[in-house]
Design an enzyme around this catalytic site. Structure first.
Site, PDB file in Angstrom:
ATOM      1  N   HIS A  34      64.517  -1.646 -45.219  1.00 52.28           N
ATOM      2  CA  HIS A  34      65.188  -2.891 -45.561  1.00 52.28           C
ATOM      3  C   HIS A  34      64.161  -4.016 -45.534  1.00 52.28           C
ATOM      4  CE1 HIS A  34      68.636  -5.664 -45.764  1.00 52.28           C
ATOM      5  NE2 HIS A  34      67.962  -6.429 -44.922  1.00 52.28           N
ATOM      6  N   ASP A  36      63.607  -7.987 -46.056  1.00 52.53           N
ATOM      7  CA  ASP A  36      64.179  -9.328 -46.200  1.00 52.53           C
ATOM      8  C   ASP A  36      63.197 -10.232 -46.940  1.00 52.53           C
ATOM      9  OD1 ASP A  36      66.752  -9.257 -44.741  1.00 52.53           O
ATOM     10  OD2 ASP A  36      65.485  -8.741 -43.024  1.00 52.53           O
ATOM     11  N   GLY A 147      68.226 -11.719 -34.129  1.00 55.97           N
ATOM     12  CA  GLY A 147      68.779 -12.071 -32.830  1.00 55.97           C
ATOM     13  C   GLY A 147      69.977 -13.005 -32.856  1.00 55.97           C
ATOM     14  N   ASP A 177      74.540  -5.269 -41.768  1.00 53.55           N
ATOM     15  CA  ASP A 177      73.276  -5.866 -41.349  1.00 53.55           C
ATOM     16  C   ASP A 177      73.533  -6.902 -40.263  1.00 53.55           C
ATOM     17  OD1 ASP A 177      70.770  -6.979 -41.092  1.00 53.55           O
ATOM     18  OD2 ASP A 177      70.623  -7.689 -43.158  1.00 53.55           O
ATOM     19  N   GLY A 199      67.272  -3.395 -36.460  1.00 53.74           N
ATOM     20  CA  GLY A 199      66.096  -4.243 -36.310  1.00 53.74           C
ATOM     21  C   GLY A 199      65.536  -4.275 -34.911  1.00 53.74           C
TER      22      GLY A 199
END
Length: 230
Positions: A34, A36, A147, A177, A199
């Site tokens: 993934h 970003d 976070g 996500d 993540g």
């Protein structure tokens, strides 16, 4: 019960000082990557780029899924087509008026087209072209930063998307996500996404090396869900 859990690590949250080690390991264990891509305008942050995808490809043959958080999706879509990024996920909030053109452009290049739904964006916004999509990504956090607070109400979107797909014979995969970690594994798994983006909190920060972090991640998943990770 054993179940294949489709994992797509979010490379924005990896340790760049361990880039080669982590990509090489994940190439043998994950299902996709993934990526970003943020322009500093759609969200107040800058992140990865098509160049980063090209560098990752030197170490991995996994599919790359680009998540566009940008004001000008047409500009970035062409760049990603040029480097043959396998999956291009467009921001639903920025493609009104150009959605069909961009989806057709991606498909004509032999690539997959997806759309990302931010927390405030309802599913009805993408209904006009949902039958054309290969992927729908549901954000369970506010976009742009790692976070963020987990928004459990967004899991209902996953359930609704599954019902729509089953009822209408749509072919998109459903991806989630945001805050995929020990605290939320059970709730997320119960909602039933096809792809889990994971993540920092769920993988990269668990230990000092990627192999033991992956092992801890799978153990936490199994403990939370009662399902054997396969």
């Amino acid at each position: 019960m054993q179940e294949h859990i489709n994992i797509s690590p979010s490379l924005m949250t990896m340790d760049l000082d361990q880039f080669k080690e982590q990509i090489t390991f994940l190439n043998e264990h994950a299902d996709s990557f993934h990526i970003d891509i943020m322009d500093g305008h759609f969200v107040p942050n800058l992140s990865l780029s098509p160049w980063f995808i090209e560098q990752t490809r030197k170490l991995s043959d996994l599919p790359m899924s680009a998540h566009l958080m940008v004001e000008d999706p047409a500009f970035w879509t062409q760049q990603l087509i040029d480097i043959r990024c396998e999956i291009i996920c467009l921001p639903a909030e920025r493609i009104n008026g150009i959605a069909y053109r961009l989806i057709d452009q991606i498909h004509e290049a032999g690539l997959q087209a997806g759309v990302v739904l931010n927390p405030e964006t309802p599913i009805r916004q993408i209904l006009p072209y949902i039958d054309l999509l290969d992927k729908v990504t549901v954000m369970t956090v506010d976009p742009g930063f790692a976070g963020q607070r987990f928004l459990s109400g967004m899991l209902d979107k996953i359930r609704e998307l599954r019902e729509l797909r089953e009822k209408n014979g749509y072919h998109y995969t459903i991806e989630m996500d945001g805050s995929t970690n020990k605290e939320h594994w059970k709730a997320i798994h119960d909602a039933g996404p096809d792809v889990y983006i994971i993540g920092r909190s769920g993988l990269f920060s668990l230990t000092d090396d990627i192999e033991s972090s992956w092992q801890q991640m799978t153990e936490e998943f199994e403990e939370a869900t009662g399902v054997v990770f396969a």
